[in-house]
Every structure is written in C-alpha cells, then in structure tokens.
Design a protein around this motif. Structure first.
Motif, PDB file in Angstrom:
ATOM      1  N   ARG A  56     -42.874  -5.519 -51.301  1.00  0.00           N
ATOM      2  CA  ARG A  56     -43.670  -5.219 -50.109  1.00  0.00           C
ATOM      3  C   ARG A  56     -44.875  -4.354 -50.455  1.00  0.00           C
ATOM      4  O   ARG A  56     -45.962  -4.521 -49.895  1.00  0.00           O
ATOM      5  N   THR A  73     -36.558  -3.799 -55.881  1.00  0.00           N
ATOM      6  CA  THR A  73     -37.285  -5.069 -55.902  1.00  0.00           C
ATOM      7  C   THR A  73     -37.964  -5.344 -54.567  1.00  0.00           C
ATOM      8  O   THR A  73     -39.164  -5.653 -54.510  1.00  0.00           O
ATOM      9  N   ARG A  74     -37.196  -5.208 -53.474  1.00  0.00           N
ATOM     10  CA  ARG A  74     -37.787  -5.518 -52.164  1.00  0.00           C
ATOM     11  C   ARG A  74     -38.900  -4.546 -51.779  1.00  0.00           C
ATOM     12  O   ARG A  74     -39.981  -4.972 -51.373  1.00  0.00           O
ATOM     13  N   PRO A  75     -38.674  -3.198 -51.909  1.00  0.00           N
ATOM     14  CA  PRO A  75     -39.794  -2.289 -51.603  1.00  0.00           C
ATOM     15  C   PRO A  75     -41.016  -2.515 -52.485  1.00  0.00           C
ATOM     16  O   PRO A  75     -42.143  -2.468 -52.009  1.00  0.00           O
ATOM     17  N   ASN A  77     -42.909  -0.198 -46.413  1.00  0.00           N
ATOM     18  CA  ASN A  77     -42.608  -0.113 -47.839  1.00  0.00           C
ATOM     19  C   ASN A  77     -42.755   1.308 -48.365  1.00  0.00           C
ATOM     20  O   ASN A  77     -42.061   1.711 -49.279  1.00  0.00           O
ATOM     21  N   GLU A  79     -39.556   3.057 -47.600  1.00  0.00           N
ATOM     22  CA  GLU A  79     -38.464   2.631 -48.459  1.00  0.00           C
ATOM     23  C   GLU A  79     -38.559   3.238 -49.855  1.00  0.00           C
ATOM     24  O   GLU A  79     -37.584   3.260 -50.587  1.00  0.00           O
ATOM     25  N   LEU A  91     -27.467  -5.468 -56.900  1.00  0.00           N
ATOM     26  CA  LEU A  91     -27.664  -5.407 -55.452  1.00  0.00           C
ATOM     27  C   LEU A  91     -28.543  -4.221 -55.071  1.00  0.00           C
ATOM     28  O   LEU A  91     -29.458  -4.331 -54.233  1.00  0.00           O
ATOM     29  N   MET A  92     -28.292  -3.073 -55.700  1.00  0.00           N
ATOM     30  CA  MET A  92     -29.098  -1.885 -55.406  1.00  0.00           C
ATOM     31  C   MET A  92     -30.534  -2.066 -55.872  1.00  0.00           C
ATOM     32  O   MET A  92     -31.476  -1.644 -55.178  1.00  0.00           O
ATOM     33  N   SER A 135     -32.097  -4.835 -56.021  1.00  0.00           N
ATOM     34  CA  SER A 135     -32.717  -5.747 -55.071  1.00  0.00           C
ATOM     35  C   SER A 135     -33.080  -5.043 -53.780  1.00  0.00           C
ATOM     36  O   SER A 135     -34.171  -5.219 -53.242  1.00  0.00           O
ATOM     37  N   TRP A 136     -32.152  -4.209 -53.248  1.00  0.00           N
ATOM     38  CA  TRP A 136     -32.388  -3.541 -51.971  1.00  0.00           C
ATOM     39  C   TRP A 136     -33.403  -2.406 -52.073  1.00  0.00           C
ATOM     40  O   TRP A 136     -34.285  -2.285 -51.245  1.00  0.00           O
ATOM     41  N   PHE A 137     -33.221  -1.562 -53.085  1.00  0.00           N
ATOM     42  CA  PHE A 137     -33.963  -0.309 -53.128  1.00  0.00           C
ATOM     43  C   PHE A 137     -35.145  -0.309 -54.082  1.00  0.00           C
ATOM     44  O   PHE A 137     -35.899   0.655 -54.109  1.00  0.00           O
TER      45      PHE A 137
END
Length: 780
Positions: free
Chosen positions: A196, A191-193, A216, A219, A184-185, A187-189
């Motif tokens: 972007r 993968t997603r940044p 981005n 983040e 989850l971390m 993904s949040w901190f």
C-alpha cells in the motif's frame, strides 16, 4: 519479494532446527546423566545388600553361592552378573555372561581393592552397555576379595534414541508452525502495508496524492521511526511537487510570487557563505511537559514562517528566550539544540531569564512602557527606573549570546526583531563592525511628541541606530521615526534617501509591510478540483457553532489577542447598536469573538478582560433567546488550522484595532478565503489599511459608523463581495511574507559597508544639549 520469502523460510528452518537440535542434545545429556545416577544408586544398594552374604561364602570357600545368588536375582532383573575376585585380582567365581567378564578391565577391581571402598564404572562393546560395581570383601579387618556386580545399562541408550525420535517430530512440527506463522505475519504486517505504501508513493510520483487513504502509514506504526520518516518524506514530496507546480504556473503567467524555496535561493545567492543570526523574544520551538511526555510546540507566529527558510538555507542561528517549562532539559551544554525536530537545519540558542528579569524587561518596560507608548490607544505608559535597568541588562544578555554564536564567523548577518531589543543593534555593531545588522520594528512608531514621553528616548534611538537597516510597516512610521531622531539626537537625517548618519555610521530606514503565507495561488488553477476541497461555509459554520449551542444565518468574526489596542470592547458596542437599530438581525446574526489571553500578569490587561466579559454578558442578557445569542466569547488560544475554519465560516471579519502596526488577522482572513467570498471590515488605523483599499474601512472610535459598516457588509451583493475579495487576495498573494523577508535581507545585502576602522570611533555618553532655550536630552 519472492526471493525475500525464500531466504526467510530457509533462515527460519535452519535457525529453528539448530536451536531445537541443540536444546534436544542438552536434554538428552541431562536425561542420560539422571538415568546413570539412578542406575548407580540402585547398583550400590544391591551390592550393599549382597555384600554380607558373599563375604560369608568367600570366607567359607563356598563359591557355589555366587551362581545361586545370580540365579535368585535374574527373575527380578536385579543383576546381569556377579563375580568374585581374590585380593590379587584373579577371578575366583562368576555367574552370568562369561564373555562379558573377560572384557572387564582389571583396573576397576584393583582400584577398589587398593582403596578399600566401592568403585563404579560404565563399559560397553559393540552391542552392549553395562555398569560394573566393584565392592571390597572383608574377613574381619583383612581384605578377602572383591565382589563385582554387573548391571545392564543398555536401556539408557534405548531411552536416548527414543528422546531423539520424539524430538525429530517436535522439531518438524515447530519448523512448519513457525514458518507458517511468520509468513502470515510478514504478509499481514509487512507485505501488505509496504504494498500500500508503494502505491501511495506511486500516487505521489504521478501527482495523485489525495486519491485513496493513508491507512498504510498507520499500519507501519510498529516501525514508528520509519513511519515518521516516511510521513516526512511524503510531505516533502507533496510540498516539492506543489512548489514546482506553483513556480511553473507563475512563470507561465509572468507573475513574481515569492515562495519559501525562492526565498532560500535568494538568500544563498545574496549572502553566500555568511551565516544569518536572528534575535527575537519568542522562540520558534518550545518544549513543554504534557503528562509524562515532553512535547515540542510551535508558538503561533508569522515570523517563524518567514524567517525559518532563511535560516535553513544558511545554517543560521536563532537566539531567543527559552520560555517552555522543559526547554532546559533538551539543550546541550551550550544551551543549543538543532531544529526543526526531525529535520534539523539550523540551531536554536536559548537564553534564560530570571523571574525578576522577565517581569522588569518584558512585563514592565516592554509591555507597560513601550507598547502603550507606541500605540495611540489612550492607555498611559508606565516607566520605572528599575524596569529600564532590567531592560538594559536583558538586552546585553541577549546581545552577548548573539556575539558568542558569531565567534569565528566572517561577515555575519544579524536580524533583530521588535521593540524588546531596541538596544541590541548598537551593542552588536560596536562589538562586530563587520556584521550587517537589521532590526524590524513590528509595532507603530508614534510622532515625536508622543515618543518624547519616554525618559530614555535618546538611549533607545541610539540603540536602534546601531543597525544598518531599520524597518517599519508603513511609510508613516518611517517618517515619525526620522522626525523623532531629528528632534532628539545630534544626527543628520536625509528625508529624501530615508537615512540617518550618526558618528560616521549610516542607517537606512524603510517600510516593509509584513504579510502572511498565501497558498491561494491554486485558486487560479484549473485543476483545483483535484485538491482536497474544503467544506462549504454553511457546513463549517454549523459544525463550529454546535459546540456553543447556537444557530445563526450570519456570522461575524473577530480574532485577536485580548489587548486594549484591538478595539474588542468598541466592536461589541457596535454590535449592540446594530441590533438596536436593525432588529431584523435578531436571531440571525451572531458575533464570535476569539480573544486569546495575553499578558495576564499586567493590571491593564486584567481590567480589559473583565470589561470585555461584562459587555458580552450584558449584550447576551439583553437580546438572547432560547436557541440564539448575539455574542460567543471564546477565551483561549487557537492554532492556525482551527482559526482557518472560523475564517472560512464567517460572512464578515472584523478588524477594528484602535491602533496597529499591521494586523495580520486581516491578511490571514483573505488568505483563507479561497472561495473568494466574505467581507473584511478594517480599521483605518492599522497598517493593513494602507494596502487593502477594498476592505470596508472604518474609524473604530465611531461606534455607530462601525455598526453601519457591519450592516453594509452583510447586505453587500455577492458580485461586489467577490470582486473586492479577488483584488485583496491578489495584493496579499503578490506581497506575501516571503517577499517581506526577501526585501529586507535583499536591501541589507545591497548596503555598502563603510570602513570598519573609521566607523569604530569612540562615542560620548548621554548629555544635555541646550537647543532653542530648552533643555533637550541628546546623545552627542
């Protein structure tokens, strides 16, 4: 990314499992040790309680007591078995599991008999675990036998297995939980940044940098070093793309506009492996303390913009006064540091001055002497012998710093800046004849009669003539300099070729009008709408004036250092006359005067500040209303972006200097107006007036004429404003600051260097030469 997740999950499972198993193993060992100690303690207590009874039975040869004792203890699970051995280790009597007694090693009994003290020992077979406690039996002082108490220790193994079973489920739960939280971390901190960020890089690559946001980068703040590098990379990519577009556009249009990249290439081609050394009073980067942090600041200076690409291209050195309060804390043992921060390309060498040196050299001789001497602003120059002595020492200190940096460097190039270092060119040239030395004089050069006021004019001229190239803003200043040399020194001046030959050394004197960075090429770009469009002037104006509680229909702007040469006081008086004679401007016209404090330790500057404040207050008291006032006086430093917003908001920019070498405010205003609107009102006593004929040129001493020019500028039709602005912007674009630097350095590289040995002749000191019946101080 999928392979990364798989590897991460496997690594987490193995890592968590290993750590948990190791932790459980040590927990089991500790628990097992505790249970064994407890069992040993209970067995010892039990043996101690049985010892008197068994000793009495053995002494009376009543072995049946052993069986009775075990039978009595079994209901309470106090003992597994009990046995009595004679002193030689032979079994006398036992009660309990007989097959177990046969397995007991005789060594325990013999050691207890030999030692005369209890001895415990754990044993086991395939199905059982036990503790045997051997206790010596005495009859009086003689050993009469050994009693062995057996305790069941099987529960210890059962407890160990229970702990392992509980730990297994705990480990499994930990693995699942940690893997889930980690994924989850990630993904949040991460993968997603990163997704972007990759989208942003794709936009950069495709030229759509302004689409979408820059969230981005925020983040990625938990990886601050990477985030900074990514930000720098993004800016570099955008700058490179913009430069490539500009170059392509210019080639297509057949234009020859200079850019930082073109300047860097030009310098590398001209000077090859030669290093360039810049000497100036003001440093390009200053370190100051703000709260608990040391911050690197860039002082506002067009010189940094022009010269930095040159130094970056040639691994150069900038020698300057270290004036920041934390400058010493960031340099090495040689007073150097690499700049720019984050992308070091050249060296900054800082020179330290004492308070006495700074006062005498900078405040005194440079700014109370040379500054008013060269500006015809009717402020009396002050020359003190102590200031002159300090000026000489400081010039020597800076020249020595440059020479030390040049050690081991072949064919160096030295670029000296301004009136602070008039003596340095000669000092450097005498020590290094092979060096190409140029100096640019950023302020006006007066006529020979005015310059003759200086008691040390001959020494100053001789210092300047140590340079191979001497640059001024406009031809008039060059002519004044040649006339001053002709009148003061024994030298041969050539007006046709603009050279001075003295002592076998020739100096070329040429005009190089300094300018500003001009990014307005995109004004001619059909795709300009894609760029980040600035707010229209009314919106900017309202936003800027809200802070001062003022609303107006027309905005006039002045941007200056608080200096007596800038004509600020006369400008305010012109506004007063305008409001008297054209009262329809009341409650419509506001003048914003940005007056950055300057040289605040000098009395003439303190007096000027008081007069300007009093004049502004008097005009406001006379004309202001509840919601409007004619003058907004802002006395603080503004950075480039802040000033640009004021430039774009203004209807009229007032540059009414009483005398100025160039005055870059006029060109900054033009460069900022990519809307191609606005009016420039310009003093004819500035160097900029030579180039900007489409400005409204005024005599700043004629206050009524300045007032009328303000009215004319505010009433000028938009078509005329636009035509004038386009022509002036074209002039600034084609003659920007990069062209200024390229012209000076290009001419310096083209100079023919004379034979060093023949030019390094001994030179006579100052002497008085009689010319035409008058004593005239010259250097022979």
């Amino acid at each position: 990314m999928h392979l990364f997740r798989v590897r991460l999950i496997l690594a987490l499972i193995l890592g968590v499992t290993f750590v948990s198993v190791a932790s459980t193993y040590f927990d089991v060992l500790a628990h097992k040790h505790t249970m064994r100690q407890d069992l040993e303690r209970r067995t010892a207590l039990l043996g101690a309680s049985l010892q008197p009874e068994v000793e009495s039975a053995v002494a009376g040869n009543r072995v049946d007591v052993v069986a009775a004792t075990v039978a009595r203890l079994h209901p309470f699970d106090e003992a597994l078995g009990l046995a009595v051995y004679d002193p030689q280790g032979r079994l006398v009597a036992s009660a309990g599991p007989q097959n177990l007694f046969s397995l007991l090693p005789p060594a325990t009994v013999k050691r207890a008999a030999h030692k005369g003290a209890p001895i415990g020992n754990f044993g086991h077979d395939d199905s059982r675990q036990w503790l045997e406690e051997a206790i010596p039996l005495h009859a009086g002082n003689e050993l009469n036998g050994v009693m062995v108490v057996l305790q069941d220790a099987g529960f210890i193994r059962a407890e160990d297995m229970a702990v392992w079973k509980r730990s297994f489920w705990r480990i499994a739960a930990f693995v699942v939980l940690i893997v889930a939280v980690t994924l989850l971390m990630v993904s949040w901190f991460l993968t997603r940044p990163m997704t972007r960020f990759s989208e942003r890089l794709r936009r950069l690559r495709s030229g759509r940098a302004h689409e979408g946001g820059d969230d981005n980068i925020a983040e990625l703040s938990f990886l601050s070093p990477l985030a900074r590098e990514v930000d720098t990379l993004a800016e570099s990519l955008m700058a490179a793309r913009a430069a490539a577009r500009t170059e392509a556009r210019l080639r297509d249009a057949g234009e020859h506009v200079w850019t930082a990249e073109r300047l860097a290439v030009h310098v590398r081609e001209r000077f090859g492996s030669s290093r360039i050394f810049v000497l100036s009073n003001r440093e390009p980067y200053m370190h100051v303390r703000k709260g608990k942090e040391i911050v690197c600041e860039v002082p506002p200076s067009g010189l940094v913009t022009a010269v930095e690409p040159v130094l970056c291209a040639c691994d150069g050195v900038w020698v300057a006064h270290g004036s920041g309060n934390e400058d010493r804390s960031v340099v090495d043992e040689f007073d150097r540091l690499c700049v720019p921060p984050g992308d070091p390309r050249y060296s900054l060498r800082r020179v330290w001055l004492t308070g006495e040196e700074e006062s005498g050299y900078y405040d005194g001789f440079a700014n109370e002497g040379l500054w008013p001497l060269c500006h015809i602003a009717h402020t009396r120059p002050i020359f003190r012998a102590s200031d002159w002595s300090c000026y000489q020492r400081v010039n020597r200190k800076f020249a020595n710093a440059v020479l030390s940096e040049m050690e081991g460097c072949a064919n160096p190039v030295v670029f000296v800046q301004d009136y602070h270092f008039a003596l340095a060119p000669r000092m450097i040239k005498d020590a290094r004849p092979d060096a190409r030395v140029a100096i640019f004089w950023h302020i006006p050069w007066p006529n020979p009669e005015a310059f003759g006021i200086c008691p040390w004019q001959a020494e100053l001229l001789d210092g300047l003539l140590g340079a191979d190239l001497i640059g001024f803003h406009i031809p008039l200043h060059c002519s004044n300099f040649l006339a001053t040399v002709d009148r003061t020194l024994e030298a041969r001046t050539d007006r046709e070729h603009m050279t001075v030959r003295r002592g076998g050394h020739a100096s070329l004197v040429k005009p190089y009008p300094i300018s500003v960075v001009f990014n307005g090429v995109q004004a001619h770009d059909e795709n300009r709408a894609v760029e980040a469009a600035p707010l229209p002037p009314p919106d900017i104006r309202q936003m800027l004036l809200e802070e001062y509680g003022v609303r107006c229909e027309y905005l006039a702007l002045g941007v200056d250092r608080l200096d007596y040469t800038k004509g600020i006081e006369e400008r305010l008086l012109a506004l007063e006359i305008l409001l008297e004679e054209h009262r329809w401007f009341l409650e419509k016209l506001t003048m914003v005067q940005i007056a950055a404090p300057s040289r605040t330790r000098i009395p003439s500057y303190m007096d000027l500040r008081r007069r300007v404040e009093e004049t502004a207050q008097r005009i406001n008291r006379r004309f202001q209303t509840a919601r409007w006032k004619p003058v907004v006086l802002i006395e603080r430093q503004y950075n480039h972006d802040e000033v640009n917003r004021w430039y774009r908001a203004a209807d009229l920019c007032l540059v009414t200097s009483l005398h100025d070498g160039m005055n870059l405010v006029a060109k900054e205003f033009l460069a900022a107006r990519d809307d191609e609107d606005g009016v420039l009102l310009l003093s004819r006593f500035t160097g900029a007036a030579v180039e900007l004929a489409d400005a409204l040129l005024v005599n700043p001493y004629d206050i009524a004429a300045v007032a009328e020019a303000i009215r004319r500028g505010l009433d000028m039709p938009r078509g005329e404003r636009r035509t004038r602005m386009q022509r002036m912007r074209r002039q600034v674009m084609e003659n920007n600051v990069y062209r200024w630097a390229a012209s000076i350095l290009g001419d310096l590289s083209d100079l023919r260097m004379e034979d060093w040995e023949t030019t390094s002749v001994s030179r006579a000191g100052p002497s008085v030469v009689h010319a035409g019946g008058a004593d005239r101080r010259k250097l022979a």
